[in-house]
Design an enzyme around this catalytic site. Structure first.
Site, PDB file in Angstrom:
ATOM      1  CG  ASP A   1       4.608  10.293  -5.396  1.00  9.84           C
ATOM      2  OD1 ASP A   1       3.798  10.496  -6.327  1.00  9.84           O
ATOM      3  OD2 ASP A   1       4.299  10.395  -4.199  1.00  9.84           O
TER       4      ASP A   1
ATOM      5  N   GLY B   1       0.815  -1.213   0.000  1.00  4.24           N
ATOM      6  CA  GLY B   1       0.000   0.000   0.000  1.00  4.24           C
ATOM      7  C   GLY B   1       0.847   1.261   0.000  1.00  4.24           C
ATOM      8  N   GLY B   2       2.112   1.125   0.419  1.00  4.98           N
ATOM      9  CA  GLY B   2       3.021   2.262   0.395  1.00  4.98           C
ATOM     10  C   GLY B   2       2.609   3.407   1.291  1.00  4.98           C
TER      11      GLY B   2
ATOM     12  CB  ALA C   1      -2.620   7.973  -5.260  1.00  2.69           C
TER      13      ALA C   1
ATOM     14  CE1 TYR D   1      -2.717  15.848  -1.726  1.00  2.00           C
ATOM     15  CE2 TYR D   1      -1.089  16.669  -3.280  1.00  2.00           C
ATOM     16  CZ  TYR D   1      -1.586  15.648  -2.499  1.00  2.00           C
ATOM     17  OH  TYR D   1      -0.949  14.428  -2.479  1.00  2.00           O
ATOM     18  CB  ILE D   2      -0.439  18.046   1.824  1.00  2.00           C
ATOM     19  CG1 ILE D   2      -0.392  16.894   0.822  1.00  2.00           C
ATOM     20  CG2 ILE D   2      -0.338  17.496   3.248  1.00  2.00           C
ATOM     21  CD1 ILE D   2       0.902  16.126   0.836  1.00  2.00           C
TER      22      ILE D   2
ATOM     23  CG  HIS E   1     -34.420  20.985  -9.174  1.00  2.00           C
ATOM     24  ND1 HIS E   1     -33.569  22.016  -8.840  1.00  2.00           N
ATOM     25  CD2 HIS E   1     -35.595  21.228  -8.515  1.00  2.00           C
ATOM     26  CE1 HIS E   1     -34.206  22.855  -8.042  1.00  2.00           C
ATOM     27  NE2 HIS E   1     -35.433  22.389  -7.826  1.00  2.00           N
TER      28      HIS E   1
ATOM     29  CB  ALA F   1      14.989  -4.154  -4.600  1.00  3.44           C
TER      30      ALA F   1
END
Length: 477
Positions: free
Chosen positions: A313, A44-45, A321, A187-188, A445, A119
């Site tokens: 990123d 999930g990082g 994301a 935005y953060i 509406h 890695a």
């Protein structure tokens, strides 16, 4: 450390289990590829574990808490309501854990091999994996790098535990701070400032510009909302120093007019990042990076080295994301032999503030800079029936249109429903819609989407719920 005796062959190796990596892994498995994913922490990082999901849990909780006065106005009595930080943190953890298990289950169902470790690329299509107690060597046919980016402090600023922190560390606080200073122009920063103000903190926001990269109409509305919420906004300001001492953080900044000193309980930085590429050994296989260390990729997600791809990123472009997911899927499909490509020209940006903001395409200023003769239409959320009855009257919708061809160039919205509705704007731009394509359909509406209809019709002088524009009277003889 035990070293494996043999080089093991793998068809596709993915380094990094965030949105780009795990989406690529599942898509590749769907195409019949044998997939191995290497992750040194949790699947999930950052997005799932410390970024997108935890932060949106916070903004959602804060928005719900801020809506309580409107509930009372409607006759719903909520006596002795309070926000309990410790309970929220448990809720946040529960959401993250549930989503983690979901990803793990999908990996198991798709028969994706997961190797825990760090890695490093070697020469001759090889990757070494250090698991701490064991070291193995793998040879790959194709590889994808999805290692993300990490926050860093600005030059001259030192991190201090629970005092001078990154946005991802907000969840480690013991409670809502009395005074939070947010430093960032992304935005953060917008989300963090409003969320903590909704929870009762005094909030100051230091930003290096005055628009946060938004359309100027949206930026002005955001500044109005901040002023109403009593968030202290320092626009076009330069941070000079920040030092933690005792119970407070002392901050010095240069505003447009003067040098200012602030004392805060916590200071958080949101928009200074570096790609996680410097310890991967990419130099051994000669992958091309830009001057800041970001990986250069083409429209298939492929790097300068055939068979080696990258997503998310760690590549050039916005830190979203949605970008990582698209890049990862396209890379998997290209590896699998499909004719697949992507473009980052129309990536929607969503800001889960109160009210939310969503945008896609060019701003009015950008469209003019591209040489377009522009007409615009906008409509305030306060004029929308459903926004009024739900107590969500802040914000506006704005359409940017080519005056010569009526082609839609940009969609910008601040207000309830923005995050979900922006997908319609993205689709309209992708399909080269004109203003009549948005004004022709029948809109439900009452609904929030009617703000879009009014904004489009305002651009052509047809908006029903706006007074007519003033026109100069022409004298006749």
């Amino acid at each position: 450390m035990v070293v494996g005796e043999f080089v093991q062959n793998r068809q596709l190796i993915i380094v990094g289990g965030g949105p780009g990596g795990y989406n690529a892994a599942i898509r590749a498995a769907q195409l019949g590829l044998e997939v191995t994913l290497i992750e040194k922490e949790d699947l999930g990082g950052v997005c799932l574990n410390t970024g997108c999901i935890p932060s949106k849990a916070l903004t959602h909780a804060a928005a719900q808490y801020a809506s309580i006065p409107h509930l009372k106005e409607m006759g719903i009595q909520t006596e002795a309501t309070r926000f309990e930080w410790s309970s929220f943190i448990e809720y946040q953890k529960k959401i993250v854990t549930g989503l983690q298990k979901g990803v793990e289950a999908l990996f198991k169902a798709n028969k994706i091999e997961v190797i825990k470790g760090t890695a490093t690329f070697m020469s001759e299509n090889r990757i070494g994996v250090d698991s701490g107690h064991h070291y193995e060597m793998y040879q790959y046919e194709n590889a994808l790098v999805a290692t993300g980016a990490r926050p860093v402090m600005p030059s001259g600023i030192s991190r201090a535990e629970e005092k001078i922190i990154y946005a991802e560390e907000l969840r480690n606080l013991n409670g809502v701070p009395g005074h939070l200073v947010v430093c960032g122009s992304d935005y953060i920063a917008i989300e963090t400032a409003m969320a903590f103000r909704n929870l009762g903190a005094d909030v100051s926001l230091i930003c290096s510009d005055d628009t946060f990269g938004l359309d100027e109409s949206i930026a002005r509305e955001l500044q109005r909302v901040y002023k109403k919420a009593k968030i202290k906004l320092f626009k076009n300001a330069e941070l000079l120093e920040a030092e933690a001492g005792g119970e407070a953080v002392t901050i010095t900044l240069q505003s447009v007019k003067e040098k200012i000193t602030l004392d805060a309980d916590v200071m958080v930085f949101t928009d200074n990042y570096q790609p996680n590429t410097n310890e991967l050994g990419l130099e051994f296989i000669k992958v091309h990076l830009d001057d800041e260390g970001y990986i250069v990729v083409n429209e298939y997600g492929e790097t300068s080295v055939p068979g080696v791809y990258a997503a998310g990123d760690c590549t050039i472009g916005m830190r979203l994301a949605s970008k990582a997911i698209k890049q990862g899927k396209v890379a998997a499909e290209h590896i699998g032999g499909l004719s697949s490509a992507y473009s980052l020209a129309l990536v929607p940006q969503v800001i889960h503030s109160t009210p939310p903001i969503a945008t896609v395409g060019w701003t009015e200023k950008e469209a003019k800079e591209q040489g377009f003769e522009v007409k615009t239409g906008q409509f305030a959320m306060g004029g929308n029936g459903f926004a009024s009855l739900s107590g969500q009257k802040e914000g506006l919708a704005k359409m940017v249109i080519d005056a010569k061809t009526d082609l839609l160039l940009g969609v910008h919205m601040m207000g309830a429903g923005a995050a979900e509705m922006i997908s319609t704007g993205t689709l309209a731009l992708e399909m080269a819609a004109r203003d009549e394509d948005l004004s022709y359909p029948v809109y439900a509406h009452p609904s929030l989407s009617e703000t879009w209809l009014e904004a489009v019709e305002q651009a052509t002088g047809k908006a029903i719920h706006l007074p007519p524009a003033r026109r100069k009277e022409t004298a006749t003889s």
